[in-house]
Design a protein around this motif. Structure first.
Motif, PDB file in Angstrom:
ATOM      1  N   ARG A  55       4.734  23.288  26.064  1.00  0.00           N
ATOM      2  CA  ARG A  55       3.828  22.216  26.117  1.00  0.00           C
ATOM      3  C   ARG A  55       4.122  20.795  25.951  1.00  0.00           C
ATOM      4  N   ASP A  69      -2.800  18.728  22.782  1.00  0.00           N
ATOM      5  CA  ASP A  69      -3.671  18.837  23.590  1.00  0.00           C
ATOM      6  C   ASP A  69      -4.673  17.499  23.414  1.00  0.00           C
ATOM      7  N   THR A 108      -8.458  14.682  15.860  1.00  0.00           N
ATOM      8  CA  THR A 108      -8.155  15.984  15.666  1.00  0.00           C
ATOM      9  C   THR A 108      -8.086  16.736  14.716  1.00  0.00           C
ATOM     10  N   ASN A 153       0.090  26.929  17.106  1.00  0.00           N
ATOM     11  CA  ASN A 153      -1.048  26.685  17.820  1.00  0.00           C
ATOM     12  C   ASN A 153      -1.795  25.398  17.258  1.00  0.00           C
ATOM     13  N   VAL A 177       3.657  17.544  28.785  1.00  0.00           N
ATOM     14  CA  VAL A 177       3.020  16.484  28.529  1.00  0.00           C
ATOM     15  C   VAL A 177       4.010  15.284  28.463  1.00  0.00           C
ATOM     16  N   GLU A 180      -2.919  14.404  24.945  1.00  0.00           N
ATOM     17  CA  GLU A 180      -2.874  14.498  26.452  1.00  0.00           C
ATOM     18  C   GLU A 180      -4.328  13.951  26.775  1.00  0.00           C
ATOM     19  N   LYS A 181      -5.337  14.653  26.330  1.00  0.00           N
ATOM     20  CA  LYS A 181      -6.747  14.085  26.675  1.00  0.00           C
ATOM     21  C   LYS A 181      -6.960  12.797  26.372  1.00  0.00           C
ATOM     22  N   ILE A 202       0.016  22.703  19.076  1.00  0.00           N
ATOM     23  CA  ILE A 202      -0.372  22.530  20.512  1.00  0.00           C
ATOM     24  C   ILE A 202      -1.976  21.699  20.590  1.00  0.00           C
ATOM     25  N   GLY A 203      -2.582  22.003  19.702  1.00  0.00           N
ATOM     26  CA  GLY A 203      -3.934  21.522  19.717  1.00  0.00           C
ATOM     27  C   GLY A 203      -3.827  19.945  19.529  1.00  0.00           C
TER      28      GLY A 203
END
Length: 341
Positions: free
Chosen positions: A199, A330, A314, A323, A203, A333-334, A326-327
């Motif tokens: 991941r 994410d 976040t 995980n 990214v 990236e968003k 990874i959040g």
């Protein structure tokens, strides 16, 4: 899962996610030395021990913050007394029978259902030893933060207890790595590590120019009256940003390794050269730990990051698992895709 000047965020920034935060905010300290021992010892010994009802149960010897501990080779009834361990257990495909209660708002959404279903055995430094014993655990896991270190002897009298060492200088990855060694799930851990690395690589490849071409600060609401916290490059989010190839703005760059800096809400100007700000949210997306006090100030609203709507929240701000990390990726990236200007 914790932040506070209490057990989890003791007087340092990483002692709690409130209670959880007061546990989760404890700066990701680590298990480096003990972890190395744990990983080598996790498969070093296996023996037969008499279990309940006269059954035979295989055991292993693992390295922990309190030395070598004999644990079940395949534990079935695990109690977790720290949020980082809890999240890693879920990540590894295990469902603990008992968990800490630091507040549902601090539990990342991916774990919320499992967390709610488990018995609650502690709130911050307050452990319910009778309830833990009633759950008949075959293993108790956690992180050796000060308040749990004091509880170790009583917990180990109930069941084998394996704590990851706690040092503020170590990476957040020390905790999931140690938990995986305690519960004999190193194969699952390897898959999680690869998922995370893949991941990061994806990214970085897609958004590398934006990451390296902008400056990032990392902040969260503080438990010091009238203050918020600035996190350094070695913080969990700082580490993830660095792996993504991001540059740090001056406030975060100035914080020493493994530390946070507590500053007055009135010092929004410290963030003036940041193009992006990353902050901590509850699992419903609302600002966590009073950071909204900073957001409400005119000086903050006039910052470039705030004016350009590049303030990134976040719920995974203090990752206890891969995980969770990874959040964070994410969310970053968003934010980059949402703001292309």
């Amino acid at each position: 899962m914790n932040p506070v000047p209490s057990p989890a965020r003791p007087a340092t920034a990483h002692a709690a996610r409130a209670v959880r935060r007061r546990t989760r905010v404890l700066r990701p300290a680590g298990v480096a030395a003990a972890l190395a021992l744990a990983l080598t010892a996790c498969d070093s010994g296996s023996s037969a021990a008499g279990g309940a009802g006269g059954t035979t149960t295989a055991t292993r010897v693992v390295g922990t913050a309190h030395g070598k501990v004999t644990v079940p080779a395949h534990p079935l009834r695990i109690v977790s007394v720290h949020s980082w361990s809890t999240e890693s257990l879920f990540d590894l495909g295990l469902t603990p029978v008992g968990v800490e209660d630091s507040g549902a708002n601090y539990v990342p959404p991916r774990y919320l259902k499992g967390w709610k279903a488990a018995a609650k055995v502690s709130t911050g430094a307050d452990l319910d030893y009778e309830r833990i014993a009633a759950l008949k655990p075959d293993l108790i896991v956690g992180v050796d933060v000060p308040y749990l270190s004091k509880a170790y002897r009583r917990l180990s009298a109930i069941a084998p207890t394996a704590f990851a060492s706690f040092r503020e200088s170590d990476s957040w990855t020390a905790y999931p790595d140690a938990t995986a060694s305690f519960v004999n799930r190193t194969a699952q851990l390897a898959r999680l590590k690869k998922k995370y690395a893949d991941r990061i690589a994806a990214v970085r490849a897609a958004e590398g120019a934006k990451l390296s071409g902008s400056r990032w600060d990392v902040i969260q609401g503080g438990f010091d009256s009238g203050n918020y916290w600035i996190y350094g490059p070695a913080s969990p989010v700082g580490d993830i940003l660095a792996r993504l190839g991001a540059r740090f703005a001056s406030a975060t760059a100035a914080v020493d390794k493994g530390a946070t800096k507590s500053v007055s809400y009135e010092r929004a100007d410290l963030l003036k050269d940041a193009d992006h700000l990353v902050y901590y949210t509850n699992n419903d997306g609302s600002p966590a730990n009073d950071i909204q006090k900073l957001f409400a100030l005119r000086a903050f609203k006039e910052l470039p990051a705030a004016r350009n709507h590049r303030v990134v929240g976040t719920a995974d701000f203090l990752p206890g698992s891969y995980n969770d990390a990874i959040g964070v990726v994410d969310a970053i990236e968003k934010a980059l895709k949402d703001h292309t200007g």
